[in-house]
Write a protein that holds these residues in place. Structure first.
Motif, short mmCIF file in Angstrom:
data_model
loop_
_atom_site.label_atom_id
_atom_site.label_comp_id
_atom_site.label_asym_id
_atom_site.label_seq_id
_atom_site.Cartn_x
_atom_site.Cartn_y
_atom_site.Cartn_z
N GLY A 118 0.85 -1.18 0.00
CA GLY A 118 0.00 0.00 0.00
C GLY A 118 0.89 1.24 0.00
O GLY A 118 1.91 1.28 0.69
N TYR A 195 -5.82 -5.17 6.86
CA TYR A 195 -5.10 -3.97 6.43
C TYR A 195 -5.02 -3.02 7.62
O TYR A 195 -5.67 -3.22 8.64
CB TYR A 195 -5.83 -3.32 5.24
CG TYR A 195 -5.77 -4.16 3.97
CD1 TYR A 195 -4.56 -4.39 3.32
CD2 TYR A 195 -6.92 -4.74 3.44
CE1 TYR A 195 -4.50 -5.17 2.18
CE2 TYR A 195 -6.86 -5.51 2.29
CZ TYR A 195 -5.65 -5.73 1.66
OH TYR A 195 -5.59 -6.51 0.54
N GLY A 213 3.37 -3.23 3.82
CA GLY A 213 2.99 -4.54 3.31
C GLY A 213 3.22 -5.63 4.34
O GLY A 213 3.77 -5.38 5.42
N MET A 214 2.82 -6.85 3.96
CA MET A 214 2.79 -7.97 4.91
C MET A 214 3.82 -9.06 4.59
O MET A 214 3.64 -10.21 5.00
CB MET A 214 1.39 -8.60 4.93
CG MET A 214 0.29 -7.62 5.27
SD MET A 214 -1.32 -8.42 5.10
CE MET A 214 -2.41 -7.00 5.02
N LEU A 248 -10.26 -0.54 1.51
CA LEU A 248 -9.28 -1.37 0.79
C LEU A 248 -9.87 -2.75 0.55
O LEU A 248 -10.67 -3.23 1.34
CB LEU A 248 -8.01 -1.53 1.64
CG LEU A 248 -6.94 -0.45 1.52
CD1 LEU A 248 -7.50 0.92 1.77
CD2 LEU A 248 -5.80 -0.74 2.47
N1 HPA Z 1 -1.33 -2.81 3.54
C1 HPA Z 1 -0.68 -3.95 3.83
N2 HPA Z 1 -0.34 -4.84 2.90
C2 HPA Z 1 -0.67 -4.56 1.63
C3 HPA Z 1 -1.36 -3.40 1.27
C4 HPA Z 1 -1.71 -2.48 2.29
O1 HPA Z 1 -2.32 -1.41 2.05
N3 HPA Z 1 -1.53 -3.44 -0.08
C5 HPA Z 1 -0.95 -4.59 -0.51
N4 HPA Z 1 -0.43 -5.28 0.52
#
Ligand code: HPA
Length: 279
Positions: A118, A195, A213-214, A248
């Protein structure tokens, strides 16, 4: 899992992979969201399902296939991890990064990762790319927690240059040559799977993060512990929470990752064509 067990498992997994592949190249490419079609551009020499590799976790995320390839990309042999493991799937950070230990044990020197993220920095728009120059993860578990595996690296590894400076400048010049816009930035790691909240994004921005991100960070920490050279490129798939009034969704993430796919793949191909052999 005791640490003795962990080392033995790493050895068993790497022995199995060695027994299945004619050679082990010095580079491993980890495909994040939207990069799957890259394998169609590569000549696949051999393929090892994760399910066959002793002690490898199983991938549970849709779009993360779960196969290790030996392939030729832009004339250069590489391992390709089609699918990776995340903390949010239920794995510990140690389990999620097990494959990186295995790569180190196999003698892999370069870890090239892609991911979806993100965008926190509002200069970055969905479907644009960002090369990670540094990360923030001090509020998350370290994959190095527990007895140090001395055969890989030191107890207190330096993290001043986790992402290889030469790789960063190479990818920037690749993007320039291809006319692809790429940003440089700091990636904040969150554990997910939810998110972030808008307040969390404001906090991360104040801390200096450009994207969130994760994945990727735990892997980068383990890879840097063993002295690997690391490149990580994020595809900005959405504005981070609270930047617009839209909620999201995973669908938005996948759509923008796929929209960026052509650029991400072209960039990786170019980078691989410039990757020099190192001893
Ligand atoms: N946050 C966390 N991980 C993500 C995001 C986000 O907005 N978009 C893609 N992976």
């Amino acid at each position: 899992m005791t640490d003795l067990d962990f080392s033995t498992k790493i050895s068993k997994a790497s022995e199995y992979i060695s027994s299945q592949l004619s050679e082990i190249p010095d580079t491993c490419l980890v495909l994040g969201s939207g990069l799957g079609p890259l394998t169609e551009r590569a000549e696949v020499l051999a393929s090892v399902p994760y399910a066959d590799i002793p002690y490898f976790p199983k991938t549970t995320v849709q779009g993360h296939e779960g196969v290790l390839l030996l392939a030729v990309l832009s004339g250069r042999k590489t391992l390709i991890m089609k699918g990776r493991f995340h903390f949010y799937e239920g794995y510990s950070t140690q389990e999620a990064t097990f494959y990186v230990r295995v790569m180190a044990k196999l003698g892999v020197k370069n870890l090239i990762m892609t991911n979806a993220a993100g965008g926190i920095n509002e200069n970055m728009k969905p479907s644009e790319l960002m090369v990670i120059t540094d990360h923030i993860s001090f509020f998350c578990d370290s994959p190095l927690r527990g007895a140090n595996l001395d055969e890989f690296g030191v107890r207190f590894p330096d993290q001043s240059y986790v992402y290889d400076r030469e790789f960063i400048s190479t990818i920037l010049s690749c993007a320039d040559e291809l006319g692809i816009q790429i940003h440089k930035g700091v990636y904040a790691y969150t554990r997910g799977p939810q998110y972030e909240t808008p307040a969390e994004i404001r906090a991360l921005r104040a801390l200096g993060a450009d994207a969130v991100g994760m994945s990727t960070v735990a892997e980068a920490i383990v890879a840097s512990h063993s002295g690997m050279r690391i490149l990580a490129v994020s595809c900005i798939t959405n504005y981070a929470a609270g930047i617009t009034s839209n909620p999201l969704s995973h669908e938005e993430v996948m759509t923008n990752a796929n929209n960026a796919s052509k650029n991400s793949i072209a960039l990786m191909e170019k980078f691989f064509s410039k990757l020099e052999d190192r001893v």
